[in-house]
Design a protein around this motif. Structure first.
Motif, PDB file in Angstrom:
ATOM      1  N   ARG A 150       0.836  -1.200   0.000  1.00  0.00           N
ATOM      2  CA  ARG A 150       0.000   0.000   0.000  1.00  0.00           C
ATOM      3  C   ARG A 150       0.868   1.246   0.000  1.00  0.00           C
ATOM      4  O   ARG A 150       0.566   2.232  -0.689  1.00  0.00           O
ATOM      5  CB  ARG A 150      -0.924  -0.002   1.215  1.00  0.00           C
ATOM      6  CG  ARG A 150      -2.068  -0.997   1.132  1.00  0.00           C
ATOM      7  CD  ARG A 150      -3.040  -0.814   2.281  1.00  0.00           C
ATOM      8  NE  ARG A 150      -3.720   0.478   2.203  1.00  0.00           N
ATOM      9  CZ  ARG A 150      -4.618   0.906   3.087  1.00  0.00           C
ATOM     10  NH1 ARG A 150      -4.910   0.153   4.136  1.00  0.00           N
ATOM     11  NH2 ARG A 150      -5.200   2.076   2.947  1.00  0.00           N
ATOM     12  N   GLY A 151       1.938   1.216   0.778  1.00  0.00           N
ATOM     13  CA  GLY A 151       2.853   2.347   0.780  1.00  0.00           C
ATOM     14  C   GLY A 151       3.516   2.550  -0.568  1.00  0.00           C
ATOM     15  O   GLY A 151       3.668   3.685  -1.038  1.00  0.00           O
ATOM     16  N   GLU A 152       3.898   1.460  -1.216  1.00  0.00           N
ATOM     17  CA  GLU A 152       4.549   1.559  -2.523  1.00  0.00           C
ATOM     18  C   GLU A 152       3.606   2.107  -3.585  1.00  0.00           C
ATOM     19  O   GLU A 152       4.009   2.889  -4.451  1.00  0.00           O
ATOM     20  CB  GLU A 152       5.080   0.185  -2.945  1.00  0.00           C
ATOM     21  CG  GLU A 152       6.202  -0.352  -2.068  1.00  0.00           C
ATOM     22  CD  GLU A 152       7.388   0.585  -2.016  1.00  0.00           C
ATOM     23  OE1 GLU A 152       7.778   1.125  -3.067  1.00  0.00           O
ATOM     24  OE2 GLU A 152       7.931   0.775  -0.906  1.00  0.00           O
ATOM     25  N   ASP A 194       1.972  11.688   1.844  1.00  0.00           N
ATOM     26  CA  ASP A 194       1.273  11.517   3.117  1.00  0.00           C
ATOM     27  C   ASP A 194       0.685  10.120   3.241  1.00  0.00           C
ATOM     28  O   ASP A 194       0.805   9.473   4.282  1.00  0.00           O
ATOM     29  CB  ASP A 194       0.165  12.558   3.258  1.00  0.00           C
ATOM     30  CG  ASP A 194       0.688  13.929   3.655  1.00  0.00           C
ATOM     31  OD1 ASP A 194       1.585  13.983   4.517  1.00  0.00           O
ATOM     32  OD2 ASP A 194       0.206  14.936   3.108  1.00  0.00           O
ATOM     33  N   GLU A 195       0.043   9.653   2.192  1.00  0.00           N
ATOM     34  CA  GLU A 195      -0.573   8.324   2.233  1.00  0.00           C
ATOM     35  C   GLU A 195       0.497   7.237   2.329  1.00  0.00           C
ATOM     36  O   GLU A 195       0.306   6.228   3.020  1.00  0.00           O
ATOM     37  CB  GLU A 195      -1.446   8.105   0.996  1.00  0.00           C
ATOM     38  CG  GLU A 195      -2.220   6.793   1.043  1.00  0.00           C
ATOM     39  CD  GLU A 195      -3.213   6.658  -0.095  1.00  0.00           C
ATOM     40  OE1 GLU A 195      -3.525   5.511  -0.479  1.00  0.00           O
ATOM     41  OE2 GLU A 195      -3.697   7.702  -0.600  1.00  0.00           O
ATOM     42  N   ALA A 196       1.606   7.435   1.627  1.00  0.00           N
ATOM     43  CA  ALA A 196       2.685   6.453   1.702  1.00  0.00           C
ATOM     44  C   ALA A 196       3.210   6.340   3.130  1.00  0.00           C
ATOM     45  O   ALA A 196       3.347   5.243   3.680  1.00  0.00           O
ATOM     46  CB  ALA A 196       3.817   6.837   0.759  1.00  0.00           C
ATOM     47  N   ALA A 197       3.490   7.484   3.750  1.00  0.00           N
ATOM     48  CA  ALA A 197       4.006   7.469   5.124  1.00  0.00           C
ATOM     49  C   ALA A 197       3.005   6.834   6.072  1.00  0.00           C
ATOM     50  O   ALA A 197       3.378   6.095   6.991  1.00  0.00           O
ATOM     51  CB  ALA A 197       4.341   8.893   5.567  1.00  0.00           C
ATOM     52  N   GLU A 198       1.719   7.079   5.858  1.00  0.00           N
ATOM     53  CA  GLU A 198       0.695   6.493   6.721  1.00  0.00           C
ATOM     54  C   GLU A 198       0.669   4.971   6.595  1.00  0.00           C
ATOM     55  O   GLU A 198       0.511   4.258   7.588  1.00  0.00           O
ATOM     56  CB  GLU A 198      -0.679   7.077   6.361  1.00  0.00           C
ATOM     57  CG  GLU A 198      -1.819   6.593   7.241  1.00  0.00           C
ATOM     58  CD  GLU A 198      -1.658   7.001   8.693  1.00  0.00           C
ATOM     59  OE1 GLU A 198      -2.193   6.288   9.569  1.00  0.00           O
ATOM     60  OE2 GLU A 198      -1.014   8.028   8.956  1.00  0.00           O
ATOM     61  N   ALA A 199       0.835   4.458   5.383  1.00  0.00           N
ATOM     62  CA  ALA A 199       0.843   3.001   5.191  1.00  0.00           C
ATOM     63  C   ALA A 199       2.057   2.363   5.853  1.00  0.00           C
ATOM     64  O   ALA A 199       1.952   1.315   6.507  1.00  0.00           O
ATOM     65  CB  ALA A 199       0.815   2.678   3.700  1.00  0.00           C
ATOM     66  N   TYR A 200       3.212   2.995   5.727  1.00  0.00           N
ATOM     67  CA  TYR A 200       4.426   2.426   6.326  1.00  0.00           C
ATOM     68  C   TYR A 200       4.365   2.423   7.855  1.00  0.00           C
ATOM     69  O   TYR A 200       5.065   1.639   8.504  1.00  0.00           O
ATOM     70  CB  TYR A 200       5.661   3.208   5.867  1.00  0.00           C
ATOM     71  CG  TYR A 200       5.930   3.152   4.383  1.00  0.00           C
ATOM     72  CD1 TYR A 200       5.899   1.942   3.689  1.00  0.00           C
ATOM     73  CD2 TYR A 200       6.234   4.311   3.667  1.00  0.00           C
ATOM     74  CE1 TYR A 200       6.140   1.905   2.325  1.00  0.00           C
ATOM     75  CE2 TYR A 200       6.489   4.273   2.308  1.00  0.00           C
ATOM     76  CZ  TYR A 200       6.430   3.070   1.640  1.00  0.00           C
ATOM     77  OH  TYR A 200       6.671   3.024   0.296  1.00  0.00           O
ATOM     78  N   ARG A 201       3.530   3.295   8.434  1.00  0.00           N
ATOM     79  CA  ARG A 201       3.436   3.377   9.888  1.00  0.00           C
ATOM     80  C   ARG A 201       3.013   2.051  10.512  1.00  0.00           C
ATOM     81  O   ARG A 201       3.365   1.761  11.659  1.00  0.00           O
ATOM     82  CB  ARG A 201       2.456   4.479  10.298  1.00  0.00           C
ATOM     83  CG  ARG A 201       3.037   5.873  10.257  1.00  0.00           C
ATOM     84  CD  ARG A 201       1.953   6.899  10.542  1.00  0.00           C
ATOM     85  NE  ARG A 201       1.517   6.842  11.933  1.00  0.00           N
ATOM     86  CZ  ARG A 201       1.979   7.644  12.887  1.00  0.00           C
ATOM     87  NH1 ARG A 201       2.891   8.564  12.608  1.00  0.00           N
ATOM     88  NH2 ARG A 201       1.528   7.557  14.109  1.00  0.00           N
ATOM     89  N   PHE A 202       2.250   1.243   9.786  1.00  0.00           N
ATOM     90  CA  PHE A 202       1.834  -0.055  10.328  1.00  0.00           C
ATOM     91  C   PHE A 202       3.053  -0.888  10.697  1.00  0.00           C
ATOM     92  O   PHE A 202       3.095  -1.524  11.744  1.00  0.00           O
ATOM     93  CB  PHE A 202       0.981  -0.808   9.296  1.00  0.00           C
ATOM     94  CG  PHE A 202       0.509  -2.153   9.777  1.00  0.00           C
ATOM     95  CD1 PHE A 202      -0.664  -2.275  10.500  1.00  0.00           C
ATOM     96  CD2 PHE A 202       1.246  -3.303   9.503  1.00  0.00           C
ATOM     97  CE1 PHE A 202      -1.094  -3.515  10.957  1.00  0.00           C
ATOM     98  CE2 PHE A 202       0.827  -4.546   9.959  1.00  0.00           C
ATOM     99  CZ  PHE A 202      -0.352  -4.655  10.684  1.00  0.00           C
TER     100      PHE A 202
END
Length: 264
Positions: free
Chosen positions: A165-167, A176-184
């Protein structure tokens, strides 16, 4: 050298939210093309997640086994065919890659049909996630989200789906969305993909113009590779982060050369 802990990540994320912690700028821009995500993630899946490991038999041999086998042996051959076609797509020209991905999806659905094996069902569903991402499908992020919802206890495959999802967001430059996905993944500092997620988060922050946060994240990635028992994945990310930072090596007391941050 003491490895950075969860507290350092909290400070890092708070600093990002506040617009940076101050300090020197990067000497060189972070390089979003310095790593090949599909190669890295496929190797991880085969080595760590016990999923998508290359079958020992060729596609032709597996086709023959599928025709002749029955029951569990036939299902196993179909499972391996799904994986074999998925991996073949990564090495093929685009037209052939499309054909391989279609075959991978067809066999994945056949292998999981009617099964009560939760792991097999998750592994085959992950093939759909991977195929959607690599084919550039517009709904790839939704496919990954659906996987995480339906297979929440599938271990590393869930982490890989959040990475994907981050990729997807990264490729759209939706930082912003990429960073949010990597937070998991960043919620599990001991996970082997933590360094990867932090490294990619650093690039997302670079895209947002948060140079200070980018540097701080990259320095933590380098630190993750300092430990004697650091995972191979952490060491690979550390080397890339060190290169981005133009951080020199120093010679330690034992004669080995390590990034200067490891000597502190």
């Amino acid at each position: 050298m003491r490895r950075g802990g969860k507290g350092s990540l909290v400070v890092l994320l708070l600093a990002a939210a506040c617009g940076g912690a101050g300090g020197p700028r990067l000497e060189a821009p972070a390089r979003p093309d310095a790593i090949d995500p599909p190669r890295f993630l496929l190797e991880y899946a085969g080595r760590r997640a016990n999923a998508l490991s290359p079958p020992e038999r060729s596609i032709d041999a597996l086709e023959e086994a599928r025709r002749e086998a029955r029951g569990d042996e036939r299902r196993q051959a179909v499972r391996e065919l799904a994986i074999a076609h998925l991996l073949a797509a990564e090495q093929a020209p685009e037209r052939d890659a499309t054909r391989h991905r279609r075959s991978a999806l067809r066999f994945a659905r056949a292998a999981s049909r009617g099964t009560d094996d939760d792991w097999l069902a998750a592994e085959m569903a992950f093939i759909e996630v991977w195929s959607a991402w690599r084919a550039g499908r517009g709904g790839a992020a939704n496919v990954a989200e659906r996987f995480a919802r339906r297979h929440p206890r599938s271990g590393d495959l869930v982490y890989l789906c959040w990475i994907i999802r981050g990729e997807v967001a990264f490729e759209r430059e939706d930082w912003d969305e990429a960073a949010e996905a990597y937070r998991f993944v960043l919620g599990s500092i001991e996970h082997p993909l933590y360094g990867y997620a932090l490294y990619r988060t650093a690039h997302a922050w670079k895209g947002l113009g948060r140079d200070d946060d980018t540097e701080q994240a990259l320095r933590e990635v380098v630190q993750l590779g300092c430990a004697a028992d650091a995972a191979d994945e952490a060491r690979e990310m550390a080397a890339l982060a060190q290169s981005d930072l133009r951080m020199p090596d120093v010679t330690l007391e034992d004669g080995t050369s390590r990034p200067e941050i490891c000597s502190r």
